[in-house]
Design an enzyme around this catalytic site. Structure first.
Site, PDB file in Angstrom:
ATOM      1  N   HIS A   1      43.186  84.758 -18.532  1.00 37.18           N
ATOM      2  CA  HIS A   1      43.338  85.243 -19.905  1.00 37.18           C
ATOM      3  C   HIS A   1      44.806  85.144 -20.345  1.00 37.18           C
ATOM      4  O   HIS A   1      45.085  84.892 -21.509  1.00 37.18           O
ATOM      5  CB  HIS A   1      42.850  86.691 -20.029  1.00 37.18           C
TER       6      HIS A   1
ATOM      7  N   ASP B   1      43.248  90.480 -26.723  1.00 36.81           N
ATOM      8  CA  ASP B   1      42.132  89.866 -26.002  1.00 36.81           C
ATOM      9  C   ASP B   1      40.828  90.443 -26.537  1.00 36.81           C
ATOM     10  O   ASP B   1      40.677  91.665 -26.670  1.00 36.81           O
ATOM     11  CB  ASP B   1      42.303  90.216 -24.509  1.00 36.81           C
TER      12      ASP B   1
ATOM     13  N   HIS C   1      24.079  86.101 -29.515  1.00 34.56           N
ATOM     14  CA  HIS C   1      22.611  86.138 -29.638  1.00 34.56           C
ATOM     15  C   HIS C   1      22.029  87.326 -28.870  1.00 34.56           C
ATOM     16  O   HIS C   1      21.084  87.965 -29.322  1.00 34.56           O
ATOM     17  CB  HIS C   1      21.998  84.828 -29.136  1.00 34.56           C
TER      18      HIS C   1
ATOM     19  N   CYS D   1      48.314  76.227  -6.422  1.00 31.63           N
ATOM     20  CA  CYS D   1      49.101  75.051  -6.811  1.00 31.63           C
ATOM     21  C   CYS D   1      49.388  75.080  -8.301  1.00 31.63           C
ATOM     22  O   CYS D   1      48.743  75.815  -9.044  1.00 31.63           O
ATOM     23  CB  CYS D   1      48.355  73.773  -6.435  1.00 31.63           C
TER      24      CYS D   1
ATOM     25  N   GLN E   1      48.399  73.826 -11.204  1.00 29.93           N
ATOM     26  CA  GLN E   1      47.188  73.021 -11.494  1.00 29.93           C
ATOM     27  C   GLN E   1      47.420  71.926 -12.534  1.00 29.93           C
ATOM     28  O   GLN E   1      46.921  70.811 -12.379  1.00 29.93           O
ATOM     29  CB  GLN E   1      46.040  73.938 -11.935  1.00 29.93           C
TER      30      GLN E   1
ATOM     31  N   GLN F   1      30.703  79.902 -16.228  1.00 26.03           N
ATOM     32  CA  GLN F   1      30.917  78.595 -15.599  1.00 26.03           C
ATOM     33  C   GLN F   1      29.684  77.703 -15.654  1.00 26.03           C
ATOM     34  O   GLN F   1      29.785  76.479 -15.758  1.00 26.03           O
ATOM     35  CB  GLN F   1      31.374  78.812 -14.147  1.00 26.03           C
TER      36      GLN F   1
HETATM   37  N1  UDP Z   1      45.294  77.796 -11.631  1.00 27.18           N
HETATM   38  C1  UDP Z   1      46.533  77.386 -11.168  1.00 27.18           C
HETATM   39  N2  UDP Z   1      46.635  77.082  -9.842  1.00 27.18           N
HETATM   40  C2  UDP Z   1      45.595  77.150  -8.977  1.00 27.18           C
HETATM   41  C3  UDP Z   1      44.328  77.551  -9.471  1.00 27.18           C
HETATM   42  C4  UDP Z   1      44.224  77.862 -10.810  1.00 27.18           C
HETATM   43  O1  UDP Z   1      47.506  77.286 -11.913  1.00 27.18           O
HETATM   44  O2  UDP Z   1      45.806  76.856  -7.796  1.00 27.18           O
HETATM   45  C5  UDP Z   1      45.179  78.137 -13.073  1.00 27.18           C
HETATM   46  C6  UDP Z   1      44.395  77.095 -13.834  1.00 27.18           C
HETATM   47  O3  UDP Z   1      45.249  76.050 -14.276  1.00 27.18           O
HETATM   48  C7  UDP Z   1      43.772  77.893 -14.944  1.00 27.18           C
HETATM   49  C8  UDP Z   1      43.637  79.305 -14.366  1.00 27.18           C
HETATM   50  O4  UDP Z   1      44.463  79.344 -13.206  1.00 27.18           O
HETATM   51  O5  UDP Z   1      44.613  77.921 -16.077  1.00 27.18           O
HETATM   52  C9  UDP Z   1      42.215  79.636 -13.949  1.00 27.18           C
HETATM   53  O6  UDP Z   1      41.463  79.885 -15.075  1.00 27.18           O
HETATM   54  P1  UDP Z   1      39.938  79.484 -15.171  1.00 27.18           P
HETATM   55  O7  UDP Z   1      39.451  79.949 -16.510  1.00 27.18           O
HETATM   56  O8  UDP Z   1      39.748  78.043 -14.891  1.00 27.18           O
HETATM   57  O9  UDP Z   1      39.226  80.254 -14.007  1.00 27.18           O
HETATM   58  P2  UDP Z   1      39.201  81.794 -13.549  1.00 27.18           P
HETATM   59  O10 UDP Z   1      40.271  81.943 -12.558  1.00 27.18           O
HETATM   60  O11 UDP Z   1      39.430  82.636 -14.782  1.00 27.18           O
HETATM   61  O12 UDP Z   1      37.843  81.930 -12.963  1.00 27.18           O
END
Ligand code: UDP
Length: 468
Positions: A22, A114, A147, A333, A335, A375
């Site tokens: 978020h 949020d 909905h 990492c 990402q 997801q």
């Molecule tokens: N992320 C990251 N490094 C990692 C894993 C995830 O920077 O090793 C970041 C990714 O780029 C994304 C966020 O963490 O912006 C994860 O958000 P997402 O909505 O995909 O999944 P959630 O963690 O909320 O299930």
């Protein structure tokens, strides 16, 4: 991107739910607001500030200030339940957020909160400032929740399929898990539905998506609410490149081992690596971790797998040594940097909304292995609507088996289908950039938002109501 010494006309306070998925999109949106002349302060919890890194580059643009959620030492883990956390967050957070906004010297025009924290709108109203509800999930998923909230989709879902305006025909397992499986996490569906509790009183409704990506479902949703799309919220240097130095989100919950990862990728051939990550929250069953591990091994591709420390123990014994030639496992990492690296040929993802929108924005094909929440719906759209990947099938226990993992990676990495998927991925990359680029649909919406805050007095009796 200097902020010191500037004559600010107005300030916005941005208030995300304190988790990475978020904070990332709301922080990125903050940087867009800053680039258009607003001072932005991001309010987050003491616990999060003490246990994460907001990087320097972020701090030269967005100011970060603490508030209390009532769990300063232990954060969410300190609460007895999700409900207990939310109740206390509302009670303590309302007061500390109020105080934070009140003490600002530069006039605050708006609280961007949020959507899962709708009580923040009451704080904004009490202070006489505008409130903008920021939705961090897709329009498709929010439409499904809408909905449910309004009784347009009865629960438990009656049929094997569900038909919702603007969406393809959905199977039960395409629905968000809180809707398809009411017993799985009964306390979490109400948190999704509460997003709509006072939405008609919000002055702005912002969605992290873009018009072309979700055009049909957006067309339906804008008939219910005056929604404005402002996404995709990836740092500018990964899309339109208009905000100099905006190269990363600037926030990390865990510490990335950046150099070793990039060195490892630099030594791989173009498009040869599978990047695997299940985000920040999903906890995979041990059996699923094992199937993934063996599927990746059998596929024989190089792979970079983010295995959070808490998930590490679920790997098969001796796996790290066994795959040392082909695989690299890291606890976290950067990402975006990884997805943008030429060596990455596909992203095996849980399809969290940020990961989904990041893969679309960077043109990376996907193997979708959704786990829960939104997801499943994101995976459906990824595979069947945007056609940028394939979704791994699961058995009666809900497990994607090793043969299926291997089959999916081959389908995306090789052959005719792989070529088609890569072509589609490049198309969406262009469209994502177009949306936030000069005069794109999201850029126009962000400009309009800023202009209205800068030029208007606030009459916050209804959405879209800021007038001159
Ligand atoms: N992320 C990251 N490094 C990692 C894993 C995830 O920077 O090793 C970041 C990714 O780029 C994304 C966020 O963490 O912006 C994860 O958000 P997402 O909505 O995909 O999944 P959630 O963690 O909320 O299930």
């Amino acid at each position: 991107m200097e902020k010191e010494g500037k004559e600010w006309k107005a300030q916005v306070i941005v208030f995300p739910f304190p988790v990475q998925g978020h904070i990332n999109p709301m922080l990125q949106f903050s940087k867009r607001l800053f680039s258009k002349g607003l001072k932005v302060t991001l309010a987050t919890t003491h616990f999060l500030l003490n246990h994460s890194t907001f990087q320097t580059q972020t701090q030269t643009t967005v100011t970060v200030e603490p508030i209390s959620d009532g769990f300063d030492k232990g954060g969410m883990a300190e609460a007895a339940s999700v409900e207990a956390y939310n109740d206390r967050f509302k009670a303590v957070g309302s007061e500390t957020l109020f105080e934070l906004i009140k003490k600002q010297r530069i006039p605050v025009k708006c609280l961007v909160y949020d959507s899962t924290l709708p009580w923040a709108l009451d704080v904004a109203k009490k202070l006489g400032i505008a409130g903008a509800s920021f939705f961090t999930q897709s329009c498709a998923v929010n439409s499904i929740y809408y909905h449910v909230k309004h009784g347009l989709l009865s629960l438990p879902v009656p049929g094997p399929t569900v038909s919702i305006d603007g969406l393809p025909l959905l199977q039960i397992n395409d629905l968000p898990s809180f809707v398809s499986d009411l017993e799985s996490y009964p306390s979490l569906l109400p948190i999704m539905l509460i997003q709509f509790s006072n939405l008609e009183e919000a002055d702005f409704i912002l969605f992290n998506t873009f018009d072309k990506l979700e055009d049909q479902v957006l067309n339906w949703m804008v008939k219910q609410w005056p929604i404005k799309t402002i996404g995709p919220t990836v740092p500018s240097m990964y899309s339109d490149k208009r905000i100099e130095g905006d190269t990363d989100y600037g926030f990390n919950l865990f510490k990335p081992s950046e150099d070793s990862i990039m060195n490892w990728l630099n030594n791989r051939e173009t498009g040869s690596v599978i990047y695997v990550s299940f985000g920040t929250i999903a906890e995979l069953k041990k059996e699923q971790m094992e199937e993934l591990a063996f599927g990746l091994k059998e596929s024989n591709y190089h792979f970079l797998w983010v295995v959070r420390e808490s998930e590490n123990k679920k790997l098969p014994n001796g796996f790290a040594e066994e795959i040392a030639e082909k695989g690299f496992m890291v606890p976290w990492c950067p990402q975006l940097e990884v997805l943008a690296h030429g060596a990455v040929g596909c992203f095996m993802t849980h399809c969290g909304w940020n990961s989904t929108i990041e893969s679309l924005s960077l043109g990376v094909p996907v193997v979708a292995v959704p786990q829960w929440i939104d997801q499943t719906t994101n995976a459906k759209l990824t595979a069947d609507v945007w056609e940028v990947g394939v979704r791994a099938g699961v058995d009666e226990k809900g497990i994607a088996r090793r043969e299926e993992i291997e089959r999916c990676t081959r389908e995306v990495m090789e052959g005719e289908r792989g070529i088609e998927i890569r072509r589609n991925a490049m198309k969406w990359k262009e469209l994502a950039k177009e949306a936030v680029d000069e005069d794109g649909s999201s850029d126009r919406n962000i400009k309009e938002f800023v202009d209205r805050l800068l030029c208007s007095r606030i009459d916050s009796s209804r959405p879209d109501s800021i007038g001159n």
